[in-house]
Design a protein around this motif. Structure first.
Motif, short mmCIF file in Angstrom:
data_model
loop_
_atom_site.label_atom_id
_atom_site.label_comp_id
_atom_site.label_asym_id
_atom_site.label_seq_id
_atom_site.Cartn_x
_atom_site.Cartn_y
_atom_site.Cartn_z
N GLU A 141 0.97 -1.14 -0.15
CA GLU A 141 0.06 -0.03 0.01
C GLU A 141 0.89 1.41 -0.03
O GLU A 141 0.43 2.18 -0.43
N ARG A 217 -4.59 4.04 -6.49
CA ARG A 217 -5.61 4.63 -5.65
C ARG A 217 -6.76 5.46 -6.58
O ARG A 217 -7.60 5.64 -6.15
N LEU B 103 -10.60 -1.67 2.04
CA LEU B 103 -9.95 -2.40 0.87
C LEU B 103 -8.58 -1.90 0.44
O LEU B 103 -8.42 -0.63 0.63
N LEU B 104 -7.83 -2.88 0.06
CA LEU B 104 -6.35 -2.54 -0.28
C LEU B 104 -6.55 -1.95 -1.57
O LEU B 104 -7.11 -2.70 -2.60
N SER B 105 -5.90 -0.75 -1.72
CA SER B 105 -5.97 0.05 -3.03
C SER B 105 -5.09 -0.65 -3.85
O SER B 105 -5.17 -0.44 -5.32
N SER B 106 -4.01 -1.36 -3.60
CA SER B 106 -3.08 -1.86 -4.53
C SER B 106 -3.54 -3.26 -4.95
O SER B 106 -2.98 -3.71 -5.66
N ARG B 107 -4.53 -3.87 -4.36
CA ARG B 107 -5.03 -5.05 -4.94
C ARG B 107 -6.10 -5.04 -5.70
O ARG B 107 -6.92 -4.33 -5.46
N ARG B 146 -10.79 -5.39 -11.53
CA ARG B 146 -10.65 -4.03 -11.42
C ARG B 146 -10.24 -3.63 -9.99
O ARG B 146 -10.05 -4.44 -9.21
N TYR B 147 -9.51 -2.32 -9.84
CA TYR B 147 -9.27 -2.07 -8.56
C TYR B 147 -10.46 -1.18 -7.63
O TYR B 147 -11.14 -0.69 -8.46
N ALA B 149 -10.50 1.64 -6.50
CA ALA B 149 -10.78 3.17 -6.98
C ALA B 149 -11.72 3.25 -8.18
O ALA B 149 -12.33 4.17 -8.16
N GLU B 150 -11.95 2.04 -8.74
CA GLU B 150 -12.64 2.00 -9.80
C GLU B 150 -14.25 1.57 -9.77
O GLU B 150 -15.25 1.51 -10.83
#
Lengths: 224, 353
Positions: A141, A217, B103-107, B146-147, B149-150
């Protein structure tokens, strides 16, 4: 400019790249875990141990307080012990690394501390161990922030590497001083400065590009 | 503490308390003397205002907070006394969803749902099978790569729910899971939770400050105020006959029956001299909720009734009505006695001259 001078410039550029690349890599290798530990050992955090944190923080601050040119000469015995010599490009990597480690540690610490505490709570609620939280949540993250921090560190290392001429480190800075300044060859000085500007621009663009790539992000622009 | 007596409850709070040290003012009691059994397979809502201590209460169920008094028992495990390793095992049996999703934004969606399984050390092929199944269950097949953020808020909470179910827990904790969502999305997320409760027999403990959430999916409710449970029971009973003022104020917010302001302003607690009207709240519950009781009141006793406000809705399968009426104050007692004989609840709110 003579072919000889151009060869000198190429050689000095490669020396600078070599010193910055190795000290940057070693600085990350040691600075990343120290930075992570600085972040998670704070009071109330994942591996809370305020005293160790305080001591480690003091050491990091002390290392960062020493002006780089003084660090270079002050640790000559240590450099000789590690590199076998205290003179030359390889020897210069030792002080560069020692300057990079605490700097990178602080940058990583800041990036880790930016991670939303809700994510740590969610991972704890899943039954994650502290190490799993670091590896699977905190570092991924914080990766965009860490990438930008490392970019900043590499740019600083390019600047520092100009000072290691003091111990025969060579590279672009040393060339600029010896030829551009002492032999009064302004065209060499100009060439050195231009190469440094281009290097820093490249590193900065590359770093920002990488950070964007790992940053999920914000929604990517899909023309909406 | 291996042999904690099992009352058959999924979660048992026993005289649970939590105090915080506060600089300057000593100990602050966040929760006091909380005793509650959450039956397996039920949806229990804990409702309270912000700062009432409900979030702390929820976090003690999976050991994110430690009690300072009493015990909380989950499936026979005393959570407060569990060691680190045992606590991690307990947590795999207790899923949790959050107001801000976490939620993890990187996953990706897939990666987020897979995380608890990776943490539990489930083998890769098994992870893929289970994650695909879960993503299907919450209706996000199209969004697997999708991430966060989407995604919209409702979609994010669906990912949160799928993630919480990944380790096949017996209990799901919901921390204001719909408070950041718009009303329409709230309904779809609540429906998903109700479906999961029904299909998987999962016990759900949710905290909320919205009585509408309790009304829509909770079979049981506990009202918490000032760090204590002031009222608890089956949702229907509590709605039909709220005992505590806090409960009533929460109910007033959703049953849509507050007095019109021109009457509320003139309302007196004591019956005035001369002609006056008695304002009564009538609660219709159970089988009589749909009977024309007011018409009967008028035709059988000859008491005219003014309807001031009212609503009929459903709590679970039961109809539930609430009316505010006024009658001639001289005949108020007679009217209330008649209504009570027909199993309606009445409450005198005051008098209008």
């Amino acid at each position: 400019m003579s072919a000889n001078l151009i060869n000198l410039l190429i050689e000095a550029t490669l020396q600078t790249l070599y010193m910055v690349a190795i000290s940057g890599a070693l600085g990350t290798l040691f600075g990343l875990p120290i930075g992570v530990y600085l972040a998670v050992s704070q009071r109330g955090e994942l591996l809370s141990s305020p005293w160790v944190n305080k001591v480690l923080g003091l050491i990091v601050n002390a290392a960062r307080s020493v002006p780089f040119i003084i660090l270079v000469v002050a640790i000559i015995p240590f450099t000789r012990m590690i590199a076998g010599t205290s003179i030359g490009t390889t020897a210069a990597i030792v002080p560069l690394t020692i300057a990079a480690v605490p700097f990178i540690a602080r940058l990583v610490e800041n990036a880790i501390r930016e991670v939303d505490s809700g994510l740590i709570e969610a991972a704890r609620a899943m039954g994650a161990t502290p190490f799993q939280i670091i590896r699977k949540v905190l570092v991924p993250e914080a990766l965009p922030g860490i990438t930008l921090g490392l970019t900043l560190a590499v740019v600083s290392l390019i600047g520092y590497s100009a000072m290691v001429g003091a111990v025969g480190g060579e590279g672009l800075g040393d060339l600029g001083i010896r030829y551009g300044y002492q032999r009064f060859m302004p065209e060499v000085m100009l060439a050195v400065v231009v190469i440094l500007i281009v290097l820093v621009q490249l590193v900065q663009s590359l770093g920002e590009g990488l950070a964007r790539l790992v940053d999920k992000r914000a929604p990517r622009n899909r023309g909406r | 503490m291996a042999d904690v007596q099992t009352s058959g409850a999924a979660i048992t709070f026993d005289k649970l308390g939590k105090s915080f040290d506060k600089k300057g003012s000593g100990k602050v009691m966040a929760l006091e003397d909380i005793s509650l059994d959450v039956a397996p397979g039920t949806i229990t809502g804990i409702i309270g205002r912000s700062g009432a201590g409900k979030s702390t209460l929820l976090r003690m169920v999976n050991g994110l907070e430690q009690p300072t008094a009493g015990t909380v028992t989950v499936a026979g495990h005393d959570v407060g006394r569990a060691g680190a390793a045992e606590l991690r095992r307990i947590r795999r049996d207790v899923g949790m969803i959050f107001q801000h999703f976490n939620l993890l934004s990187s996953r990706t969606v897939y990666g987020n749902v897979a995380l608890p399984l990776e943490i539990a050390g489930v083998p890769g092929a098994e992870i893929k099978r289970r994650v695909d199944d879960l993503i299907g269950r919450v209706g996000l097949e199209q969004f697997s790569n999708r991430y966060p953020a989407e995604l919209s808020g409702g979609q994010k909470q669906r990912v949160g729910i799928a993630r919480a179910l990944a380790t096949q827990p017996k209990v799901l904790l919901s921390d204001e899971a719909t408070s950041a969502l718009d009303p329409e999305t709230t309904q779809t997320v609540l429906k998903l939770l109700a479906d999961i409760n029904r299909d998987l027999g999962l016990t759900i403990l949710l905290i909320t400050h919205e009585m509408a959430v309790v009304r829509d999916i909770a079979s049981h409710v506990a009202v918490i105020d000032g760090g204590r449970i002031v009222e608890a029971g089956q949702t229907y009973d509590v709605f039909a006959a709220p005992q505590h003022p806090t409960t009533r104020s929460f109910l007033a917010g959703i049953t849509g029956i507050t007095l019109p302001s021109f009457i509320a302003g003139k309302l007196q607690a004591e019956r005035p001299q001369g002609e006056s009207q008695e304002v009564i709240r009538i609660t219709f519950a159970g089988t009589h909720a749909t009977d024309p009781m007011l018409a009967k009141l008028t035709s059988e006793l000859g008491i005219p009734v003014n309807i001031l406000a009212g609503a009929i809705e459903e709590i679970g399968p039961h109809p539930f009505g609430n009316l505010l009426v006024s009658v001639d104050a001289t005949r108020g007692a007679e009217a209330r006695a008649y209504l009570q004989r027909h199993e309606l609840l009445t409450e005198v709110l005051g008098y209008v001259g």
